[in-house]
Every structure is written in C-alpha cells, then in structure tokens.
Design a protein around this motif. Structure first.
Motif, PDB file in Angstrom:
ATOM      1  N   UNK A  68     -33.324 -55.653  60.761  1.00  0.00           N
ATOM      2  CA  UNK A  68     -32.349 -55.099  59.825  1.00  0.00           C
ATOM      3  C   UNK A  68     -31.058 -54.811  60.578  1.00  0.00           C
ATOM      4  N   UNK A  69     -29.936 -55.298  60.064  1.00  0.00           N
ATOM      5  CA  UNK A  69     -28.658 -55.130  60.748  1.00  0.00           C
ATOM      6  C   UNK A  69     -28.175 -53.678  60.706  1.00  0.00           C
ATOM      7  N   UNK A  70     -28.279 -53.039  59.532  1.00  0.00           N
ATOM      8  CA  UNK A  70     -27.816 -51.660  59.388  1.00  0.00           C
ATOM      9  C   UNK A  70     -28.766 -50.904  58.469  1.00  0.00           C
ATOM     10  N   UNK A  71     -29.181 -49.725  58.913  1.00  0.00           N
ATOM     11  CA  UNK A  71     -30.023 -48.856  58.098  1.00  0.00           C
ATOM     12  C   UNK A  71     -29.209 -47.623  57.700  1.00  0.00           C
ATOM     13  N   UNK A  72     -29.243 -47.279  56.411  1.00  0.00           N
ATOM     14  CA  UNK A  72     -28.491 -46.136  55.910  1.00  0.00           C
ATOM     15  C   UNK A  72     -29.401 -45.207  55.123  1.00  0.00           C
ATOM     16  N   UNK A  73     -29.260 -43.901  55.361  1.00  0.00           N
ATOM     17  CA  UNK A  73     -29.871 -42.875  54.522  1.00  0.00           C
ATOM     18  C   UNK A  73     -28.743 -42.081  53.879  1.00  0.00           C
ATOM     19  N   UNK A  74     -28.904 -41.772  52.599  1.00  0.00           N
ATOM     20  CA  UNK A  74     -27.806 -41.141  51.854  1.00  0.00           C
ATOM     21  C   UNK A  74     -28.367 -40.156  50.833  1.00  0.00           C
ATOM     22  N   UNK A  84     -28.361 -52.071  64.343  1.00  0.00           N
ATOM     23  CA  UNK A  84     -29.598 -52.635  64.884  1.00  0.00           C
ATOM     24  C   UNK A  84     -29.694 -52.482  66.404  1.00  0.00           C
ATOM     25  N   UNK A  85     -28.561 -52.199  67.071  1.00  0.00           N
ATOM     26  CA  UNK A  85     -28.600 -51.961  68.514  1.00  0.00           C
ATOM     27  C   UNK A  85     -29.346 -50.675  68.856  1.00  0.00           C
ATOM     28  N   UNK A  86     -29.510 -49.798  67.873  1.00  0.00           N
ATOM     29  CA  UNK A  86     -30.239 -48.552  68.096  1.00  0.00           C
ATOM     30  C   UNK A  86     -31.718 -48.886  68.253  1.00  0.00           C
ATOM     31  N   UNK A  87     -32.232 -48.695  69.444  1.00  0.00           N
ATOM     32  CA  UNK A  87     -33.586 -49.170  69.744  1.00  0.00           C
ATOM     33  C   UNK A  87     -34.677 -48.347  69.072  1.00  0.00           C
TER      34      UNK A  87
END
Length: 403
Positions: free
Chosen positions: A226-232, A135-138
């Motif tokens: 959102x704390x963490x976003x993932x694409x897979x 989430x630190x990714x602006x």
C-alpha cells in the motif's frame, strides 16, 4: 417613520422565513426498532447551520455532519424508537443560521500520537484528526498510540490497526459509558479498580472483528503493498461517530493495477453493531475479497448460512497471563446477499466469508459483546438470539417518507 419600521419588520420576517425550512417525515417499520438510525441528506436544503428534531412532539438529539470537510453540512442524523405497525412523525427544523445545538456526547473517537515526554500510557496528549503514512514507514503499527484510530459509544469500543492487517481489536466494558478518552485503550490498575474496561481480544493475524482482506482464491491476503495509509475521524457527537481508513495505491497482487480503497465505519449511540461501507476508486465487479471473524479459542459457531455468522469463545487477550485474565466475547458479522460469494469452513484462525463488490462498493455489518458487561449477554444462546434479531433489523430498516 412608522411605515419604514413596518417595512423593515416585514422584510426581516421574510428573511427569517426563508432562512428556515421544515421537513416532515413519517417513520414506520414492519418490526419494532429501538434507537433506529434516521438520516436526512441535506443537499436539497442548501447550507444548513443548525437544526431541531421533534419526534412525536418531543425534542430528540440530532447531529449535523460535514462528511467531506468542505464547510457544508451533508447529513442530519437522529435516533428513533419505532413500534411495529405504528407510524411516528418527525418534524425537522433546518436553519441557515446559528450553531448546532449541544446535546450530551454519546460517541467518541481519537487518533493519538505518543508523546515521548509522557510516561503514562493513558495520558498521551497529542491528538490528531487524521494521519497519513507513506509505504517507506517500515512498521506503521507503532506510529500511533493504541496503534490506530479508536472509537466508541457507551456500549462498545474498538481500535483499528494501522498496518497490513487493519484488524479491529476490541475493548470490553463493565458498565455503560464513554471511557477511551480516559483509558486510551491502556487501562491503569487504578482505573481497573474503579470499574473501567480493557482490551478483551487477542487478534494476531486473524480478521479480529471483520477486517477486510484480499482473496487469492483459496485464502485471505494481507494489505502488504500500500502506497499510503490514512486514518481519519469524520464525525463524533450525540448520535454517531464515523471514522475512515484509506488504502491508496494498494497492489492486491503482483501485476495488477493499484487501487484506492476507503473503509467507512459508522457506529451509532446505543448500538453494539456498526456498519462498514467500502468504496473503491473504480468498478471492481468480478473481484473477490475476504472478511470474517476470528475463531476465538474454544469458541462455538453460529451460522444461518445466509450471511449471518457468529461465535462465542474464551481466550487470553495478551501473552501476559499473569496480569491479564481470560476474556469471553461474542462476535458477529452480517453480509447482505448482494455482496456475499460464499461462506468458508472454519479454520484454526478464522470464520471466513468471501465477498464481492457491486460496482465500486461493499457493505457489511459487525457486532460484539463482552461477557464482562453488566448490561450485555452472558452465554452463547443469549448471543445467538441477539444475532438473529439483529439480522431482522438489518433486513427491515425503518421506512422514511416525507409528508
């Protein structure tokens, strides 16, 4: 010596027999189905390494997928043309040895990082199978080339934005074929001259095609906290591609306990529709969410008010009106009754449907066409007819029985 050789031969034959399993299926449908997806769960058969599928006496391509990446194949899939009232017979040979047979690739997916040393937008060369951002990714929208995971079959192609919108943006083709590995969603002038497709939809903050959002009782809400976003990328091959988007630690509204949500998108070869399976990490019964389709400028709406909704419209796909032309698309969404709360009136941005989980799941399906296609639909009437037939297929799946 002869007795020893005979004994070894018998043992080897017994081992071979135990390493192979044949599964016999009867496939039938109340309506005719073309390229109907057939999926066999492999858990009862142990660790399978290869397979052959015979459908009515002819071999058809199949695909083995390890969905959870534990080294064990979880599902086998293939496509079947089923005639109304006629039972087709499939024989599946499962083998604990060997490697999956190679068939022509009919789906593709990619996650690409930008390489600062590569200037061409369609020649980026840092490929990933998954990525997670904190989430630190602006501005996670700019982390990935083409802004998120992209996937396609020979008919359609899409990308999913890796930001608070999670919008599905559309790629329109002129001719059937896999293109995203070559164009990377940024088609060059040379490729356009050769007949490659391109981005055909302006999405902004709308749903685009079927983004899932929160619902505050009167309007959709973005996935901001959102704390963490993932694409897979889960799978791609001759039968289907599967990609996942995870939102871990999503605080839907202030004061609520965060949830984890996984959206699984499954696209089969030969289909212009795909399924969205949403799973939460806990029971979400009683909560409401929103999805839908963008209200394309100058669009005409179709709805049966029973879960099927679509539109046909024309708009610029980008703000640059000199180097882009206006694009005409048809969009569609189907929400089964169990997950549907209500259909909202159209506003300037969206055709919204409010949806609800059953336990910890939501399921709906999406479809689209580009008027550029030389194989697709070219009027609102044609598109609406497709949508009606599509709903019939979704509500009358192939009946699969072991024999």
């Amino acid at each position: 010596m002869k007795r020893i050789i005979f004994f070894l031969s018998v043992c080897m034959a017994g081992t071979l027999a135990s390493a192979q399993t044949k599964v016999h299926l009867n496939l039938s449908s109340t309506i005719s189905q073309e390229a109907a997806p057939i999926v066999l769960k492999l858990t009862p058969y142990g660790k399978i390494s290869s397979a052959i599928v015979m459908l009515d006496g002819k071999e058809v391509p199949c695909q083995l997928d390890d969905l959870n990446k534990d080294g064990v194949m979880d599902e086998l899939s293939f496509l079947a043309d089923i005639q109304k009232g006629i039972t087709s017979k499939a024989t599946i040979r499962l083998d604990k040895s060997g490697a999956p047979k190679e068939y022509p690739q009919r789906t593709f997916a990619e996650i690409v990082l930008r390489n600062p040393k590569v200037t061409e937008k369609n020649k980026q060369d840092i490929y990933l199978s998954s990525i997670t951002v904190d989430k630190k990714t602006t501005n996670p929208y700019n982390v990935l080339h083409h802004h998120g995971v992209a996937f396609e079959n020979e008919l359609i192609g899409m990308r999913i934005y890796m930001d608070h919108r999670q919008t599905i943006d559309l790629y329109g083709k002129f001719h059937q074929g896999l293109e995203l590995e070559s164009t990377q969603f940024y088609t060059s002038k040379e490729q356009k001259a050769q007949g490659y497709g391109d981005d055909v939809l302006w999405v902004g903050n709308s749903f685009g095609l079927g983004a899932l959002r929160g619902w505050d009782g009167s309007k959709p809400t973005m996935l901001d906290n959102v704390a963490h976003r993932t694409h897979r990328i889960v799978a791609m091959g001759p039968v289907r591609t599967i990609v996942e988007v995870e939102d871990n630690g999503w605080t839907i509204a202030s004061g609520q306990e965060p949830i984890n949500m996984t959206l699984c998108y499954t696209l089969y070869a030969g289909h212009r529709d795909f399924d969205v399976d949403v799973k939460f990490n806990r029971n979400m019964t009683g909560n409401e969410f929103a999805t839908g389709i963008i209200n394309v400028k100058n669009s005409t709406e179709y709805s049966d008010h029973q879960g099927l909704r679509g539109c046909w419209g024309t708009d610029w796909p980008a703000s640059d009106t000199l180097n882009w032309k206006r694009e005409t698309v048809g969009l569609g969404i189907y929400v089964p009754t169990a997950y549907r709360v209500k259909e909202m009136p159209a506003d300037k941005d969206n055709y919204t449907t409010v949806v609800k989980p059953i336990g910890n799941t939501i399921r709906y399906s999406l479809a689209y066409t580009s008027d550029n296609e030389d194989y697709g639909y070219h009027s609102a009437d044609q598109w609406n007819s497709y949508l009606k037939e599509w709903k019939k297929r979704k509500e009358n799946p192939v009946v699969i029985k072991k024999r």
